[in-house]
Design a protein around this motif. Sequence first.
Motif, PDB file in Angstrom:
ATOM      1  N   HIS A  72       0.569  -1.591   0.281  1.00  0.00           N
ATOM      2  CA  HIS A  72      -0.006   0.122   0.067  1.00  0.00           C
ATOM      3  C   HIS A  72       0.814   1.412  -0.505  1.00  0.00           C
ATOM      4  O   HIS A  72       0.471   2.016  -0.867  1.00  0.00           O
ATOM      5  CB  HIS A  72      -0.800  -0.026   0.803  1.00  0.00           C
ATOM      6  CG  HIS A  72      -1.525   1.649   1.839  1.00  0.00           C
ATOM      7  ND1 HIS A  72      -0.879   2.599   2.226  1.00  0.00           N
ATOM      8  CD2 HIS A  72      -2.824   1.254   1.056  1.00  0.00           C
ATOM      9  CE1 HIS A  72      -2.449   3.091   1.358  1.00  0.00           C
ATOM     10  NE2 HIS A  72      -3.451   3.141   0.951  1.00  0.00           N
ATOM     11  N   ASN A  73       1.698   1.743   1.055  1.00  0.00           N
ATOM     12  CA  ASN A  73       2.676   2.678   0.630  1.00  0.00           C
ATOM     13  C   ASN A  73       3.746   2.892   0.305  1.00  0.00           C
ATOM     14  O   ASN A  73       3.517   4.200  -0.301  1.00  0.00           O
ATOM     15  CB  ASN A  73       3.339   2.363   2.191  1.00  0.00           C
ATOM     16  CG  ASN A  73       2.022   2.966   3.272  1.00  0.00           C
ATOM     17  OD1 ASN A  73       1.179   3.312   2.947  1.00  0.00           O
ATOM     18  ND2 ASN A  73       3.132   2.990   4.601  1.00  0.00           N
ATOM     19  N   LEU A 140      -7.663   8.095  -1.102  1.00  0.00           N
ATOM     20  CA  LEU A 140      -6.727   7.005   0.108  1.00  0.00           C
ATOM     21  C   LEU A 140      -5.368   7.065  -0.323  1.00  0.00           C
ATOM     22  O   LEU A 140      -4.681   6.554   0.632  1.00  0.00           O
ATOM     23  CB  LEU A 140      -8.121   5.456  -0.364  1.00  0.00           C
ATOM     24  CG  LEU A 140      -9.191   5.638   0.253  1.00  0.00           C
ATOM     25  CD1 LEU A 140      -9.681   4.215   0.126  1.00  0.00           C
ATOM     26  CD2 LEU A 140      -9.543   6.182   1.457  1.00  0.00           C
ATOM     27  N   ARG A 144      -3.145  12.431   1.463  1.00  0.00           N
ATOM     28  CA  ARG A 144      -2.879  12.581   2.950  1.00  0.00           C
ATOM     29  C   ARG A 144      -1.471  13.019   2.308  1.00  0.00           C
ATOM     30  O   ARG A 144      -0.755  14.188   3.229  1.00  0.00           O
ATOM     31  CB  ARG A 144      -2.487  11.433   3.736  1.00  0.00           C
ATOM     32  CG  ARG A 144      -1.304  10.415   2.751  1.00  0.00           C
ATOM     33  CD  ARG A 144      -1.151   9.613   4.192  1.00  0.00           C
ATOM     34  NE  ARG A 144      -1.118   7.962   3.698  1.00  0.00           N
ATOM     35  CZ  ARG A 144      -0.153   7.711   4.615  1.00  0.00           C
ATOM     36  NH1 ARG A 144      -0.156   7.297   5.528  1.00  0.00           N
ATOM     37  NH2 ARG A 144       0.187   6.357   3.855  1.00  0.00           N
ATOM     38  N   THR A 157     -10.438  15.043   6.636  1.00  0.00           N
ATOM     39  CA  THR A 157     -10.985  13.659   6.641  1.00  0.00           C
ATOM     40  C   THR A 157     -12.439  13.968   6.413  1.00  0.00           C
ATOM     41  O   THR A 157     -13.612  13.037   6.142  1.00  0.00           O
ATOM     42  CB  THR A 157     -11.611  13.573   8.484  1.00  0.00           C
ATOM     43  OG1 THR A 157     -10.107  12.721   9.041  1.00  0.00           O
ATOM     44  CG2 THR A 157     -12.579  12.971   9.047  1.00  0.00           C
ATOM     45  N   SER A 160     -12.033  12.373   2.899  1.00  0.00           N
ATOM     46  CA  SER A 160     -11.813  12.039   2.523  1.00  0.00           C
ATOM     47  C   SER A 160     -13.284  10.235   3.095  1.00  0.00           C
ATOM     48  O   SER A 160     -13.787   9.201   2.459  1.00  0.00           O
ATOM     49  CB  SER A 160     -10.924  11.119   3.492  1.00  0.00           C
ATOM     50  OG  SER A 160      -9.996  11.837   3.066  1.00  0.00           O
ATOM     51  N   HIS A 161     -14.088  11.137   3.832  1.00  0.00           N
ATOM     52  CA  HIS A 161     -15.039  10.605   4.887  1.00  0.00           C
ATOM     53  C   HIS A 161     -16.518  10.366   3.361  1.00  0.00           C
ATOM     54  O   HIS A 161     -16.814   9.178   3.040  1.00  0.00           O
ATOM     55  CB  HIS A 161     -16.194  10.820   6.137  1.00  0.00           C
ATOM     56  CG  HIS A 161     -17.479  10.657   6.328  1.00  0.00           C
ATOM     57  ND1 HIS A 161     -17.721   9.255   6.293  1.00  0.00           N
ATOM     58  CD2 HIS A 161     -18.396  11.054   5.778  1.00  0.00           C
ATOM     59  CE1 HIS A 161     -18.144   8.851   6.916  1.00  0.00           C
ATOM     60  NE2 HIS A 161     -19.848   9.763   6.308  1.00  0.00           N
ATOM     61  N   LYS A 164     -15.472   7.985   0.643  1.00  0.00           N
ATOM     62  CA  LYS A 164     -15.468   6.271   0.655  1.00  0.00           C
ATOM     63  C   LYS A 164     -16.592   6.370   0.324  1.00  0.00           C
ATOM     64  O   LYS A 164     -16.917   5.119  -0.096  1.00  0.00           O
ATOM     65  CB  LYS A 164     -15.582   6.341   1.993  1.00  0.00           C
ATOM     66  CG  LYS A 164     -14.674   5.132   2.560  1.00  0.00           C
ATOM     67  CD  LYS A 164     -15.037   4.394   3.980  1.00  0.00           C
ATOM     68  CE  LYS A 164     -16.156   5.166   4.610  1.00  0.00           C
ATOM     69  NZ  LYS A 164     -16.118   4.324   6.045  1.00  0.00           N
TER      70      LYS A 164
ATOM     71  N   ALA B  65       1.216   3.833   9.631  1.00  0.00           N
ATOM     72  CA  ALA B  65       1.497   3.872   8.160  1.00  0.00           C
ATOM     73  C   ALA B  65       0.703   4.114   6.677  1.00  0.00           C
ATOM     74  O   ALA B  65       1.046   4.842   6.472  1.00  0.00           O
ATOM     75  CB  ALA B  65       2.875   3.054   7.838  1.00  0.00           C
ATOM     76  N   VAL B  66      -0.230   2.777   6.991  1.00  0.00           N
ATOM     77  CA  VAL B  66      -1.293   2.372   5.987  1.00  0.00           C
ATOM     78  C   VAL B  66      -2.373   4.240   6.144  1.00  0.00           C
ATOM     79  O   VAL B  66      -3.294   3.904   5.627  1.00  0.00           O
ATOM     80  CB  VAL B  66      -1.580   1.442   6.226  1.00  0.00           C
ATOM     81  CG1 VAL B  66      -0.734   0.392   6.004  1.00  0.00           C
ATOM     82  CG2 VAL B  66      -2.056   0.819   7.059  1.00  0.00           C
ATOM     83  N   PRO B  68      -5.271   6.443   5.802  1.00  0.00           N
ATOM     84  CA  PRO B  68      -5.221   7.172   4.677  1.00  0.00           C
ATOM     85  C   PRO B  68      -5.134   8.625   5.624  1.00  0.00           C
ATOM     86  O   PRO B  68      -5.238   9.880   4.593  1.00  0.00           O
ATOM     87  CB  PRO B  68      -6.508   6.469   3.627  1.00  0.00           C
ATOM     88  CG  PRO B  68      -6.699   5.707   4.548  1.00  0.00           C
ATOM     89  CD  PRO B  68      -6.219   4.998   5.599  1.00  0.00           C
ATOM     90  N   VAL B  69      -5.958   9.046   6.139  1.00  0.00           N
ATOM     91  CA  VAL B  69      -5.912   9.930   6.679  1.00  0.00           C
ATOM     92  C   VAL B  69      -5.309  10.533   8.149  1.00  0.00           C
ATOM     93  O   VAL B  69      -5.177  11.182   8.481  1.00  0.00           O
ATOM     94  CB  VAL B  69      -7.409  10.110   7.387  1.00  0.00           C
ATOM     95  CG1 VAL B  69      -8.653  10.418   6.397  1.00  0.00           C
ATOM     96  CG2 VAL B  69      -8.092   9.433   8.871  1.00  0.00           C
ATOM     97  N   SER B  70      -4.340   9.669   7.973  1.00  0.00           N
ATOM     98  CA  SER B  70      -2.694  10.063   9.170  1.00  0.00           C
ATOM     99  C   SER B  70      -4.050  10.528  10.585  1.00  0.00           C
ATOM    100  O   SER B  70      -3.090  11.182  11.052  1.00  0.00           O
ATOM    101  CB  SER B  70      -1.870  10.954   8.064  1.00  0.00           C
ATOM    102  OG  SER B  70      -1.536  10.456   7.486  1.00  0.00           O
ATOM    103  N   LEU B  86     -10.827  12.111  13.615  1.00  0.00           N
ATOM    104  CA  LEU B  86     -10.694  12.110  11.868  1.00  0.00           C
ATOM    105  C   LEU B  86     -10.673  10.701  11.340  1.00  0.00           C
ATOM    106  O   LEU B  86     -10.383  10.581  10.043  1.00  0.00           O
ATOM    107  CB  LEU B  86      -9.147  12.565  11.422  1.00  0.00           C
ATOM    108  CG  LEU B  86      -8.224  13.694  12.579  1.00  0.00           C
ATOM    109  CD1 LEU B  86      -7.032  13.849  12.657  1.00  0.00           C
ATOM    110  CD2 LEU B  86      -9.376  14.764  12.330  1.00  0.00           C
ATOM    111  N   ILE B  88     -11.726   7.568   9.448  1.00  0.00           N
ATOM    112  CA  ILE B  88     -12.977   7.947   9.011  1.00  0.00           C
ATOM    113  C   ILE B  88     -13.657   6.106   8.383  1.00  0.00           C
ATOM    114  O   ILE B  88     -14.720   5.852   8.058  1.00  0.00           O
ATOM    115  CB  ILE B  88     -12.052   8.027   7.319  1.00  0.00           C
ATOM    116  CG1 ILE B  88     -11.252   7.005   6.525  1.00  0.00           C
ATOM    117  CG2 ILE B  88     -12.252   9.440   6.974  1.00  0.00           C
ATOM    118  CD1 ILE B  88     -11.247   7.150   5.189  1.00  0.00           C
ATOM    119  N   TYR B  92      -8.572  -0.064   6.858  1.00  0.00           N
ATOM    120  CA  TYR B  92      -6.839  -0.422   6.844  1.00  0.00           C
ATOM    121  C   TYR B  92      -6.463  -1.390   7.515  1.00  0.00           C
ATOM    122  O   TYR B  92      -5.458  -1.782   7.880  1.00  0.00           O
ATOM    123  CB  TYR B  92      -5.868   0.492   5.895  1.00  0.00           C
ATOM    124  CG  TYR B  92      -6.984   1.150   4.796  1.00  0.00           C
ATOM    125  CD1 TYR B  92      -8.043   0.500   4.129  1.00  0.00           C
ATOM    126  CD2 TYR B  92      -6.308   2.260   3.375  1.00  0.00           C
ATOM    127  CE1 TYR B  92      -8.562  -0.099   2.568  1.00  0.00           C
ATOM    128  CE2 TYR B  92      -6.479   1.673   2.014  1.00  0.00           C
ATOM    129  CZ  TYR B  92      -7.764   1.386   1.715  1.00  0.00           C
ATOM    130  OH  TYR B  92      -8.138   1.234   0.576  1.00  0.00           O
TER     131      TYR B  92
END
Lengths: 329, 198
Positions: A72-73, A140, A144, A157, A160-161, A164, B65-66, B68-70, B86, B88, B92
């Motif tokens: 993913h990263n 996603l 960030r 957020t 992103s919410h 999603k 690390a994964v 998505p909204v840190s 924060l 969501i 993940y």
Amino acid sequence: MKIRILALFAVLMMGAALPAFAQGTAREPSVADEMAIQSLLTGNPVHGRITIPDQRAANLIQPQGREWREFHNVTLAWVGGIAVVGMLAILTVFRMVRGRIPIEGGRSGRTIQRFNVFERGNHWMVASCFIILALSGLNLTFGRHVLLPLVGPVAFTEISHWGKMAHNFLAFPFTLGLVFMLLLWIKDNIPNGTDIRWLKAGGGLVGHGEPESGRFNAGQKGIFWITVLGGAAVAVSGYMLVFPFFFTDIQGMQLSHIVHSIIAVLMIAVMVAHIYIGTVGMDGAVEAMTTGQVDLNWAKQHHNLWVEEEMAKGRGAAPPASAKAAGAD
Amino acid sequence: MARMKFLLDSDRCIECNACVTACKNENEVPWGINRRRVVTLNDGKPGERSVSMACMHCTDAPCAAVCPVSCFYTTADAIVLHDKDLCIGCGYCFYACPFGAPQYPRIGNFGSRGKMDKCTYCAGGPQADNSEAEFIQYGANRIAEGKLPLCAEMCSTKALLAGDGEVIAQIYRERVQRRGYGAGAWGWRTAYRETVAI
Ligand code: HEM
Ligand code: SF4
Ligand code: SF4
């Protein structure tokens, strides 16, 4: 790999310690420890029994999380970044070399129907869903790093919410549209000999003089099959993610996500090219999907065999019963 | 500053679930969410072992690390916490976590998992220490009161240790030396990339 080496090291250490255990009051390492070390070596989860209803909690350690994180990263970010940015770069170079592809001989002023209203409506349903799915998906992956510093955590957020939510629900009209697309256009998208000649001639994109082509040329057929097959793969893997753990376990979820996001970013790159050539990249193309009527000269230039077919249909059509020969009355 | 860790000595754990109960009660964790659980390996067979597991507060945490909204942050004591305002609910962190620690109020069809919940090491969250808001969202903040997580405090056999990594590793080391055996610190290799050398 590193984990495995570490685990192997642990096994060796235990082996070395064994004789010492055997002499004293000590006992051999238990079967459960061996099970754990075996699992680490083979990369399988350490699984046991649990007394609460949530059976996923019976997985004590799942080392695959680490690989998924790496995917993913690192992998996804690089593949997605290179695919999308790379495609934009290619298109920029193409634009500088070829410029906007003109209609040879200019517009004729006469038009021919290319897509009917249902075909166009369906195309735009799929396209608008795709764009929102793509943006909310990429959010996603990259949001960030790109958007979060710009808008701050609270707004990010919120975005992103809703992204999603949109992603999860627009999946349904998107899939429906794909099915219609398949049914509507498959008959004109079966590869044939014309496609080989078209490809050999570079599709008229490189060099001059456009090769012959039916309703869809080899490039468009490629887009069609990427959309249908890629879309199917993205949809199936996507539904696995929308109904978490319903069809599969943790490893299945990770795999679904990997398949889903890699195919998705590659499709995004392809669609960027499709959008370019369908709009600003080629004179006369966008009308096919707006009014559905394209200029006859455009059609002859890019789809000469199709134009001949359509014209032949018109010539061969039986006249209505009420029609009279010219000058008969 | 201390580097807080959990250490589970599986040669002592008797699967009494006191840690689980203590956690549930202290943090008023809702039904369906288990911040801590006890997994029994090789149940009923020779060499059966029970391991109490919660968030290990990993070094270089995979969940953080994964996300998505840190929304994760690490305290000065190396406790891994997150901001529920924060989150969501994408799930993940559960995919990445080696210990299955993140929990969600619902299974989450159509992305409806709700805010992720996990062990806070009894350190609350980003709200003001020991405020009502903090308690409702994250549970107790014992760390701010100078106390350690209640699960380890309540452990009847002291199989579960919580505290500064150096200190609990030393306690474990002495134990193993005295009794002559030890299965190792469960999950340490995965969470902290190290193990307790005896
Ligand atoms: C067709 C039905 C689809 C379904 C059911 C679906 C569902 C999902 C779900 C459930 C996720 C996990 C995150 C979340 O809960 O939102 C996801 C991630 C993702 N989707 Fe889709 N999706 C679909 C189509 C697409 C399409 C067409 C694209 C691209 C154009 C796309 C791009 C992505 C990307 C890039 C991610 C992963 C981002 C990341 O993990 O960094 N999806 N999708
Ligand atoms: S145990 Fe899981 S949730 Fe806790 S810090 Fe490690 S990865 Fe994150
Ligand atoms: S569920 Fe929440 S905390 Fe976990 S990765 Fe997603 S947004 Fe982050």
